[in-house]
Design a protein around this motif. Structure first.
Motif, PDB file in Angstrom:
ATOM      1  N   SER A  43      -4.422 -15.052  -2.517  1.00 32.13           N
ATOM      2  CA  SER A  43      -4.477 -13.501  -3.025  1.00 32.13           C
ATOM      3  C   SER A  43      -4.155 -12.548  -1.910  1.00 32.13           C
ATOM      4  N   ILE A  44      -3.564 -11.394  -2.463  1.00 35.60           N
ATOM      5  CA  ILE A  44      -3.242 -10.305  -1.527  1.00 35.60           C
ATOM      6  C   ILE A  44      -3.723  -9.056  -2.116  1.00 35.60           C
ATOM      7  N   PRO A  45      -4.223  -8.179  -1.705  1.00 42.08           N
ATOM      8  CA  PRO A  45      -4.288  -6.656  -2.316  1.00 42.08           C
ATOM      9  C   PRO A  45      -3.191  -5.939  -2.205  1.00 42.08           C
ATOM     10  N   VAL A  46      -3.247  -5.101  -3.349  1.00 42.04           N
ATOM     11  CA  VAL A  46      -2.434  -3.831  -3.605  1.00 42.04           C
ATOM     12  C   VAL A  46      -3.017  -2.979  -3.829  1.00 42.04           C
ATOM     13  N   VAL A  47      -2.897  -1.675  -3.105  1.00 41.70           N
ATOM     14  CA  VAL A  47      -3.333  -0.565  -3.429  1.00 41.70           C
ATOM     15  C   VAL A  47      -2.265   0.509  -3.627  1.00 41.70           C
ATOM     16  N   VAL A  48      -2.447   1.194  -4.730  1.00 37.30           N
ATOM     17  CA  VAL A  48      -1.348   2.137  -5.276  1.00 37.30           C
ATOM     18  C   VAL A  48      -2.023   3.480  -5.462  1.00 37.30           C
ATOM     19  N   GLY A  49      -1.187   4.321  -5.108  1.00 41.42           N
ATOM     20  CA  GLY A  49      -1.702   5.955  -4.998  1.00 41.42           C
ATOM     21  C   GLY A  49      -1.932   6.612  -3.829  1.00 41.42           C
ATOM     22  N   PHE A  74      -7.273   9.507  -2.171  1.00 43.93           N
ATOM     23  CA  PHE A  74      -6.449  10.415  -3.132  1.00 43.93           C
ATOM     24  C   PHE A  74      -7.237  10.061  -4.699  1.00 43.93           C
ATOM     25  N   GLY A  75      -8.143  11.062  -4.971  1.00 40.13           N
ATOM     26  CA  GLY A  75      -8.726  10.718  -6.289  1.00 40.13           C
ATOM     27  C   GLY A  75      -9.564   9.396  -6.120  1.00 40.13           C
ATOM     28  N   GLU A  76      -9.561   8.396  -7.186  1.00 33.93           N
ATOM     29  CA  GLU A  76     -10.351   7.243  -7.178  1.00 33.93           C
ATOM     30  C   GLU A  76      -9.926   6.317  -6.178  1.00 33.93           C
ATOM     31  N   ILE A  77      -8.626   6.541  -5.309  1.00 30.21           N
ATOM     32  CA  ILE A  77      -8.209   5.591  -4.512  1.00 30.21           C
ATOM     33  C   ILE A  77      -8.797   5.580  -3.018  1.00 30.21           C
ATOM     34  N   PRO A  78      -9.586   4.986  -2.466  1.00 31.60           N
ATOM     35  CA  PRO A  78     -10.215   5.031  -1.235  1.00 31.60           C
ATOM     36  C   PRO A  78      -9.351   5.406  -0.092  1.00 31.60           C
ATOM     37  N   ALA A  79      -9.897   6.112   0.933  1.00 34.01           N
ATOM     38  CA  ALA A  79      -9.314   6.337   2.195  1.00 34.01           C
ATOM     39  C   ALA A  79      -8.813   4.867   2.746  1.00 34.01           C
ATOM     40  N   LEU A  80      -7.562   5.419   3.536  1.00 34.51           N
ATOM     41  CA  LEU A  80      -7.221   4.408   4.286  1.00 34.51           C
ATOM     42  C   LEU A  80      -7.104   4.686   5.840  1.00 34.51           C
ATOM     43  N   ASN A  81      -7.106   3.536   6.635  1.00 30.46           N
ATOM     44  CA  ASN A  81      -6.896   3.941   8.001  1.00 30.46           C
ATOM     45  C   ASN A  81      -6.109   3.272   8.657  1.00 30.46           C
ATOM     46  N   ALA A  82      -5.756   4.058   9.667  1.00 29.31           N
ATOM     47  CA  ALA A  82      -4.649   3.607  10.756  1.00 29.31           C
ATOM     48  C   ALA A  82      -4.928   3.669  11.853  1.00 29.31           C
ATOM     49  N   SER A  83      -4.563   2.638  12.960  1.00 28.68           N
ATOM     50  CA  SER A  83      -5.042   2.670  14.275  1.00 28.68           C
ATOM     51  C   SER A  83      -3.799   2.209  15.078  1.00 28.68           C
ATOM     52  N   ALA A  84      -3.917   2.622  16.404  1.00 30.59           N
ATOM     53  CA  ALA A  84      -2.906   2.234  17.343  1.00 30.59           C
ATOM     54  C   ALA A  84      -3.797   1.852  18.732  1.00 30.59           C
ATOM     55  N   THR A  85      -3.465   0.771  19.407  1.00 38.86           N
ATOM     56  CA  THR A  85      -3.974   0.453  20.591  1.00 38.86           C
ATOM     57  C   THR A  85      -3.148   0.020  21.477  1.00 38.86           C
ATOM     58  N   LEU A  86      -3.581   0.326  22.852  1.00 40.17           N
ATOM     59  CA  LEU A  86      -3.040   0.266  24.035  1.00 40.17           C
ATOM     60  C   LEU A  86      -3.790  -0.029  25.142  1.00 40.17           C
ATOM     61  N   ILE A  99       0.934  -1.092   0.062  1.00 37.44           N
ATOM     62  CA  ILE A  99       0.021  -0.074   0.005  1.00 37.44           C
ATOM     63  C   ILE A  99       0.788   1.168  -0.050  1.00 37.44           C
ATOM     64  N   GLY A 100       0.512   2.158  -1.119  1.00 36.47           N
ATOM     65  CA  GLY A 100       1.431   3.350  -0.966  1.00 36.47           C
ATOM     66  C   GLY A 100       1.606   4.184  -2.524  1.00 36.47           C
ATOM     67  N   LYS A 101       2.067   4.937  -2.344  1.00 36.32           N
ATOM     68  CA  LYS A 101       2.306   5.866  -3.520  1.00 36.32           C
ATOM     69  C   LYS A 101       2.782   5.272  -4.940  1.00 36.32           C
ATOM     70  N   GLN A 102       2.765   5.639  -5.955  1.00 37.45           N
ATOM     71  CA  GLN A 102       3.271   5.269  -7.179  1.00 37.45           C
ATOM     72  C   GLN A 102       4.600   5.801  -7.468  1.00 37.45           C
ATOM     73  N   PRO A 103       5.601   5.146  -8.034  1.00 36.31           N
ATOM     74  CA  PRO A 103       5.814   4.078  -8.180  1.00 36.31           C
ATOM     75  C   PRO A 103       6.040   2.956  -6.832  1.00 36.31           C
ATOM     76  N   LEU A 104       5.332   2.003  -7.031  1.00 34.91           N
ATOM     77  CA  LEU A 104       5.240   1.220  -5.871  1.00 34.91           C
ATOM     78  C   LEU A 104       5.812  -0.066  -6.073  1.00 34.91           C
ATOM     79  N   ALA A 105       7.133  -0.407  -5.433  1.00 35.79           N
ATOM     80  CA  ALA A 105       7.849  -1.840  -5.604  1.00 35.79           C
ATOM     81  C   ALA A 105       7.351  -2.821  -4.530  1.00 35.79           C
ATOM     82  N   VAL A 106       6.509  -3.784  -4.832  1.00 33.60           N
ATOM     83  CA  VAL A 106       5.910  -4.694  -3.982  1.00 33.60           C
ATOM     84  C   VAL A 106       6.682  -6.088  -3.978  1.00 33.60           C
ATOM     85  N   ALA A 107       7.121  -6.197  -2.711  1.00 30.97           N
ATOM     86  CA  ALA A 107       7.966  -7.639  -2.693  1.00 30.97           C
ATOM     87  C   ALA A 107       6.939  -8.797  -2.215  1.00 30.97           C
ATOM     88  N   LEU A 108       6.907  -9.628  -3.288  1.00 32.67           N
ATOM     89  CA  LEU A 108       5.792 -10.821  -3.122  1.00 32.67           C
ATOM     90  C   LEU A 108       6.442 -11.974  -2.371  1.00 32.67           C
TER      91      LEU A 108
END
Length: 910
Positions: free
Chosen positions: A558-564, A767-779, A481-490
């Motif tokens: 399968s795994i998802p990849v979100v670019v942008g 970002f444009g057509e790329i949907p919003a992403l969420n981050a969380s932290a728990t304690l 998940i990240g901005k392009q160009p995105l090098a994904v290690a599979l």
């Protein structure tokens, strides 16, 4: 030596062979079909069982099982949900309920089923035969075969288990009906004081006129009456004891099994709690017992390999001589049977809380022994899933507390040859009953995580699968998940084929997603096992790994990849994980957020890195969820141990589910709690969800498609979906906005045991057509009263059950054992109070920083008070300690002895 009654003389020489002398190192003979442990596969038949107790597999492979509250259920072949087919009225006080089940040997012809249950209007147990009519329990058909009374003033040990022998005999397990604690200190409960009968097992286990603490044997007759088989322990006229008694001297034989060929009786007997040997006798042992004939198995005078207890006067505390296994005497005023008992027989296997010298294969830890079936291999049985001949005539034993199954190989004289683990990499979650089905597969009930109602309870079948098997595909990715160009290690690490001669091939495919979320045609991008693929254009992609063997069998993952759009970061600056909160003060918090597109909440960082500042007033989606949670904080104490929990949750953790989903927050996909709320209770939704997970779906929850999960079987996905549907809001969750603030503490709520869970969530703008992403932290924030068993590390000592707060404590403590509590904020902790007790050696609790041998800052003396469960308090000051340190509580004894003390809890004073 007192003269033995003539009936009992024959036992003396035949039964006193020490069990340890029966064990050799011979391995089972090589079988014609080599054993391949990788061919064992688990099929989940049903989940969500409610306190299941015992089961029986019918000739058509229908599984009948009982639940403690009185329900009888049946799971038909091919079904995934069990049917309620009957219910008996029971009391569930003191562990009573519906506790035993067996099918008649001629069940296919007569539909007779046998139940052992606790009627609310009778102080004891009923053993009755019922008839199933049109698949339902006909209550009017009840034939009461046997009933026996129990004391109900104090808890417990009702045991409960039914099994048929090869000659139509019905075996019935009955517990000693004795309170396990009191003043016995974990040794023999033989308190003869007036009004202390509930604490005296001599009234039951060693009383020949009592049905309790026994395994009984009767033969049901077709007219609903019973007869006494030849060869029970006492004469049929009742002159020396109850004629139904087959074996006596049992404590809590709550799982029994009868070898269908030899007729040998096996049972697991749950033993007492003493953590070490003492003046009163041996430490506690659990036993696996074998009765090739009738006999006395010793309780409460002997345990294990006939280790004797002392005759203790509970009124004066005087410790008398040890009991004689050749001629045990029951001279208790609570005894109504004969005084001179049959000679004691040793256990087949026995083991304490700690390491076992005689049977090291059984490990250490808590103890709840169960004896399972003896397997008999049939060459002529037409079954592709029957167990292999390597297990022919082997006894399967299992541990409810230690989560394992073992295979005990026996020689022709039924002595132990060897003990080996069965599926050692499979963390069985408290196995409570098992039986081989007519096709030679093993059926097993897993009770679940704790004593009570568990969401992870399930019924499974273990098959031995022959023939070619499809490979397992495992796909993971770094930087997906990240901005392009995105090098994904599979990575395909973890993919493998159970057929070791197979060579695997790999194919990675990228499936672009259109803005509407509609999948396009896949494109092969690599045939390497672990490639790096660069994505130059923004979009939502599904990357699929297809793993094939030489026979053409395939599995995919399968795994998802979100670019942008890059994932944001959120963390707590204050407080920190594991900090304490006070019931009379609000919890202050401060959060940090950084998003490559949106900016940062740190003004200095924004200036230094020329980033925009996130304005908390500008509609930024940042929230702090605060909830008080009943139950302990997850700790590091289980690090390196097999992960426990609901099977569906564990399977999801091993898959890719949490790449896209959180339980109660939106990530790439919807919150799992929303999924549960939308579909829970609707007819057909489980099967529909299973198909969406297996095949993928588009547009159900938004733009991003659900990727297919063909690497999983339908049974595995059913586990996952069932766990998701079980999710419910844990309680009141309060939401707070902003980067800083305070969480008010509810005094009434926090009076209960539990902790505060704080979760910060930030959703970026997309970002444009790329949907919003969420981050969380728990304690998690702790109460100042911390149960000792919640330590981040328990070194050497054992977590035991008993009368302590929370029902558990730290016991079996020896010199230089220790507990570790991580990252304690000593700026807010100045004193410690310990709840302790000792009937052993006593000693000291030393408080060290950072290491077991680190700086010592306090010492608490623990004196012997003569009890293992009468808690008292010791408090120490910590002086001028400040900052964060790992806290070590080191248990020491000047004479370096064992059995020092028990520790219930630690209070961290401000």
């Amino acid at each position: 030596m007192p003269r033995l009654p003539s009936l009992l003389v024959s036992f003396a020489l035949a039964t006193l062979v020490p069990a340890a002398l029966l064990v050799g190192t011979t391995r089972p003979a090589a079988a014609a079909e080599p054993l391949d442990p990788t061919r064992f596969e688990i099929t989940v038949l049903s989940t969500g069982l409610k306190q299941p107790m015992e089961m029986a597999v019918g000739p058509d492979r229908t599984v009948y099982y009982i639940e403690l509250d009185g329900k009888l259920r049946a799971l038909r072949p091919g079904r995934s949900e069990a049917e309620l087919i009957g219910e008996v009225t029971v009391t569930t006080a003191q562990e009573n309920g519906l506790i035993g089940l067996a099918l008649d040997p001629e069940f296919a012809r007569n539909s007779w089923i046998y139940l052992q249950y606790s009627p609310p209007d009778f102080p004891g147990q009923h053993i009755s035969r019922f008839t199933l009519k049109d698949g339902k329990l006909d209550l009017a058909s009840e034939k009461l075969l046997l009933k026996y009374e129990e004391q109900r003033k104090e808890c417990c040990h009702h045991a409960g288990s039914l099994a048929f022998g090869p000659r139509g005999e019905l075996f019935i397990a009955a517990g000693d009906n004795t309170h396990p604690h009191g003043d016995s200190q974990g040794y023999a409960p033989i308190d003869e004081r007036a009004d202390k009968a509930p604490w005296d097992a001599q009234k039951s286990s060693s009383n020949t006129n009592s049905y309790n603490g026994k395994v009984l044997r009767i033969r049901p007759l077709p007219d609903g009456t019973v007869e006494i088989p030849d060869g029970n322990l006492f004469p049929k006229d009742g002159s020396q004891g109850r004629p139904e008694i087959y074996v006596m001297g049992c404590r809590n034989p709550w799982r029994i099994s009868v070898d269908s060929a030899s007729g040998n009786l096996y049972w697991g007997d749950v033993g007492p709690d003493a953590g070490g040997d003492g003046d009163r006798g041996p430490r506690g042992y659990d036993e696996i017992n074998q009765a090739r004939r009738t006999g006395n198995f010793g309780w409460p005078y002997f345990i294990g390999n006939n280790f004797p207890y002392a005759d203790v006067d509970f009124a004066t505390g005087q410790i008398g001589p040890k009991f004689d296994p050749l001629a045990p005497l029951n001279e208790s005023p609570n005894n109504t049977g004969i005084k001179t008992l049959p000679p004691a027989q040793p256990a087949l296997l026995y083991y304490p809380y700690g390491d076992s010298t005689e049977f090291p294969e059984l490990g250490k830890g808590g103890r709840t022994a169960c004896a399972g079936p003896v397997y008999h291999y049939s060459e002529g049985l037409a079954s592709a899933t029957k167990f292999p001949p390597a297990y022919d005539k082997a006894l399967f034993i299992y541990e409810w507390t230690r989560h394992w199954i073992k295979v005990v190989h026996l020689d022709d004289a039924f002595h132990v040859k060897s003990i080996e683990p069965f599926m050692p990499d499979q963390p069985f979650v408290r196995p409570i009953d098992m039986e081989f089905g007519p096709e030679g597969a093993l059926y097993l009930i897993e009770y679940g995580e704790t004593w009570g109602v568990n969401k992870d309870s399930r019924l499974i079948r273990i098959d031995y699968v022959r023939g070619n098997r499809a490979p397992l595909a495992v796909a993971t990715a770094e930087n997906n998940i990240g901005k392009q160009p995105l090098a994904v290690a599979l990575s395909s690490k973890g993919s493998f084929d159970k057929d070791q001669d197979d060579a695997l091939t790999y194919e990675w495919r990228v499936i672009p997603g259109t803005p509407a979320g509609t999948p396009a045609e896949p494109k092969v991008v690599s045939r390497e096992p672990n490639p790096t693929v660069t994505f130059s254009d923004p979009g939502v992609f599904n990357v699929e790994l297809v793993v094939s063997d030489r026979q053409g069998a395939q599995r995919a993952a399968s795994i998802p990849v979100v670019v942008g759009n890059a994932r944001p970061t959120v963390k707590f600056l204050h407080p920190q994980e594991g900090d304490f909160y006070d019931a009379d003060q609000p919890i202050p918090y401060r959060l940090y957020v950084n998003d490559p597109e949106d900016g940062t909440s740190d003004f200095d960082e924004a200036d230094a890195k020329q980033l925009p500042e996130i304005d908390p007033e500008a509609g930024i989606r940042l929230a702090l969820n605060a909830a008080f949670v009943n139950g302990p904080i997850p700790t590091a104490a289980s690090a390196g141990q097999p992960e426990q929990g609901p099977p569906g949750l564990l399977m999801m953790k091993r898959s890719d589910c949490f790449n896209c989903h959180a339980v109660d927050q939106k990530r790439v996909g919807p919150p799992l709690l929303d999924v549960a709320s939308k579909y829970r209770g609707q007819t057909g939704t489980i099967d529909a969800s299973i198909q969406r997970v297996l095949k993928g779906s588009t547009g159900v929850w938004g733009k991003i498609p659900m990727i297919p999960h063909s690497q999983h079987t339908p049974e595995q996905v059913r586990e996952m979906v069932t766990w998701i549907y079980s999710l419910e809001p844990a309680g009141l969750v309060r939401v707070f906005q902003g980067f800083t603030g305070e969480v008010p503490v509810d005094k009434a709520e926090t009076a209960k045991p539990g902790h505060y869970s704080l979760q910060a969530n930030y959703t970026d703008r997309g970002f444009g057509e790329i949907p919003a992403l969420n981050a969380s932290a728990t304690l998690h924030l702790r109460q100042r009263l911390v149960e000792a068993e919640a330590a981040d590390e328990v070194h050497g000592a054992q977590i035991l059950g008993g009368t302590a707060s929370g029902g558990r404590f730290i016991g079996a403590i020896n010199h230089e054992n220790y507990l570790r509590f991580d990252k304690i904020d000593f700026d807010r902790v100045k004193r410690l109070s310990f709840q302790v007790t000792s009937a052993g050696s006593g000693g000291k609790i030393e408080v060290h920083l950072d290491r077991p041998d680190g700086p010592a800052v306090a010492t608490a003396d623990v004196e012997v008070n003569g009890s293992w469960d009468k808690w008292y308090e010791r408090t120490v000051d910590l002086g001028m300690v400040s900052g964060r340190h790992d806290l070590y509580l080191v248990f020491v004894n000047p004479e370096r002895r064992g059995g020092l003390m028990n520790l219930d809890s630690v209070y961290f004073h401000p």
